[in-house]
Scaffold this active site. Structure first.
Site, PDB file in Angstrom:
ATOM      1  N   ARG A 118       0.806  -1.323   0.101  1.00  0.00           N
ATOM      2  CA  ARG A 118      -0.015   0.017  -0.070  1.00  0.00           C
ATOM      3  C   ARG A 118       0.892   1.348   0.186  1.00  0.00           C
ATOM      4  O   ARG A 118       0.859   1.909  -0.873  1.00  0.00           O
ATOM      5  CB  ARG A 118      -0.953   0.064   1.098  1.00  0.00           C
ATOM      6  CG  ARG A 118      -1.860  -1.134   1.227  1.00  0.00           C
ATOM      7  CD  ARG A 118      -3.104  -0.858   1.952  1.00  0.00           C
ATOM      8  NE  ARG A 118      -2.730  -0.987   3.467  1.00  0.00           N
ATOM      9  CZ  ARG A 118      -3.565  -0.618   4.426  1.00  0.00           C
ATOM     10  NH1 ARG A 118      -4.923  -0.456   4.412  1.00  0.00           N
ATOM     11  NH2 ARG A 118      -2.999  -0.738   5.803  1.00  0.00           N
ATOM     12  N   ASP A 119       1.423   1.559   1.014  1.00  0.00           N
ATOM     13  CA  ASP A 119       2.030   3.194   1.258  1.00  0.00           C
ATOM     14  C   ASP A 119       3.567   2.774   0.678  1.00  0.00           C
ATOM     15  O   ASP A 119       4.602   3.096   1.377  1.00  0.00           O
ATOM     16  CB  ASP A 119       2.169   3.358   2.574  1.00  0.00           C
ATOM     17  CG  ASP A 119       2.456   4.871   2.826  1.00  0.00           C
ATOM     18  OD1 ASP A 119       2.485   5.656   1.868  1.00  0.00           O
ATOM     19  OD2 ASP A 119       2.684   5.525   3.705  1.00  0.00           O
ATOM     20  N   LEU A 120       3.769   2.561  -0.366  1.00  0.00           N
ATOM     21  CA  LEU A 120       5.216   2.312  -1.007  1.00  0.00           C
ATOM     22  C   LEU A 120       5.826   3.644  -1.526  1.00  0.00           C
ATOM     23  O   LEU A 120       4.745   4.512  -2.028  1.00  0.00           O
ATOM     24  CB  LEU A 120       5.066   1.602  -2.230  1.00  0.00           C
ATOM     25  CG  LEU A 120       5.166  -0.028  -1.882  1.00  0.00           C
ATOM     26  CD1 LEU A 120       5.002  -0.978  -3.219  1.00  0.00           C
ATOM     27  CD2 LEU A 120       6.388  -0.375  -1.339  1.00  0.00           C
TER      28      LEU A 120
END
Length: 397
Positions: free
Chosen positions: A215-217
């Protein structure tokens, strides 16, 4: 004693060892309890690659009743709050400032729930990073670690200390993050970018194959293992989402539909922005878009979509139009475009990206170094300082 592969178990029960410290007991009314380890003092090295069969740890199936410890005490130990060590008492928000001690570790700096601080082992002198979480939900944060097998490009959990209120997760210390490095270099030559981005892809492919969506790459999520800045690892899995095993999720298959909007504005995919309430999108494909933004930024020195106003930024992302400098090789341009496709179904998977010809191309770095860009053009392409720029802030739809 079972061979250690604890992250594949839904429940991990830690044996405790009571360290009798009269001073701590007098100040806090509790004994100092911690995970017992057969390694160097204070370490259980749970995430290290390979077998770690000498750690004192029981792996129990879901729903199993905890067995008594070696000395008869129950599992799921309690651990006192950090003991002030020449520091102030905790403030009203539950934080400690200065230097405090928990178990066999000195915590240096502000100990704030949800944040990180330095940790020094009092016997070995080893430096680690400590993250503090509410003890009631730390297992949820660790779920991705439970699912994944240890991997060199994913930061392992070195030790876990459980208290009555807080859980202290200790990770191996790391070096500079990839965002800061790209910013200091202005942009990376293709050969170096290929070597580093390949490690990023390997970590993501490992997660996706096990049903873990990150998700929060973003660049800042990857940190260097070594002082020579040659080896990268994913710093944390706390923002990851673990998919259900139903439907053949393992080995990269099955349904990876997500509905939450979680990430960073500069890296968020167009389908996340366009998905209405109750709608879903492919978690893996959204990760691949973020990787495309990372690769573009590494090669060019700026984000593909930029604007100080979030609404204008999101409009540019939805359109999906960006430009690539002429100095990049054709294969690098091809890979970037293959990741930054507006249609999620047309994007490469992590495994497909690893097989791209760009990684086999020789001496590609010279193409960027001799591209003929003026110095002013390069300065204008600097990656923004994420501490003061909307591009680095968290995005929650």
């Amino acid at each position: 004693m079972e061979s250690l592969c604890p992250w594949r178990s839904a429940e991990v029960h830690f044996r405790r060892h009571v360290h009798h410290n009269p001073q701590q007991q007098q100040q806090h009314g509790v004994a100092c309890l911690r995970v017992q380890s057969g390694h160097a003092p204070g370490r259980s090295r749970l995430g290290k690659q390979g077998s770690e069969s000498d750690s004192h740890l029981d792996v129990a199936p879901p729903g199993a009743q905890p067995a008594p410890g070696r000395t008869g005490e129950p599992l799921s130990p309690g651990l006192g709050s950090p003991t002030p060590h020449g520091a102030e008492s905790p403030t009203a928000d539950g934080c400690w400032h200065g230097v405090s001690r928990i178990g066999e570790y000195l915590l240096v700096g502000n100990v704030i729930p949800g944040h990180t601080c330095r940790a020094l082992h009092t016997l070995s002198g080893e430096e680690l990073v400590c993250k503090v979480y509410d003890v009631r939900n730390y297992r949820d944060l660790m779920e991705a670690h439970y699912r994944l097998a240890p991997h060199r490009n994913i930061n392992p959990v070195a030790d876990i200390l459980l208290g009555d209120q807080w859980a202290y997760l200790l990770y191996e210390a790391s070096r500079e993050d990839l965002h800061a490095y790209v910013r200091s270099c202005r942009h990376l030559p293709e050969d170096e970018a290929a070597r580093l981005f390949g490690q990023v892809l390997v970590a993501v492919a490992h997660c996706h194959a096990a049903g873990v969506v990150l998700r929060d790459l973003k660049l800042r999520k990857f940190v260097f293992r070594d002082t020579f800045r040659t080896e990268l690892k994913l710093e944390s899995l706390e923002d990851a989402f673990v998919l259900s095993d139903d439907g053949g999720i393992k080995d990269g298959g099955g349904d990876d539909s997500l509905s939450d909007k979680h990430g960073c504005p500069a890296y968020v995919s167009p389908e996340i922005l366009s998905t209405g309430t109750g709608g879903t999108y492919s978690g893996r494909a959204a990760d691949m878009w973020s990787l495309g933004v990372m690769l573009y930024t590494m090669l060019v020195g700026r984000y593909p979509f930029q604007d100080a106003e979030p609404a204008a930024l999101f409009h540019k992302i939805r359109r999906g139009q960006f430009t690539l400098p002429e100095g990049l090789s054709s294969r690098a341009r091809c890979l970037v475009r293959s990741l930054l496709r507006r249609d999620p179904a047309e994007r490469l998977s992590a495994q497909q990206a690893l097989e791209h010809p760009w990684f086999q191309e020789a001496n590609v770095g010279t193409l960027v170094r001799t591209s003929g860009q003026r110095e002013q053009d390069i300065v204008d392409q600097l990656v923004p300082d994420i501490n003061s720029d909307i591009m680095g802030q968290a995005f929650y739809g």
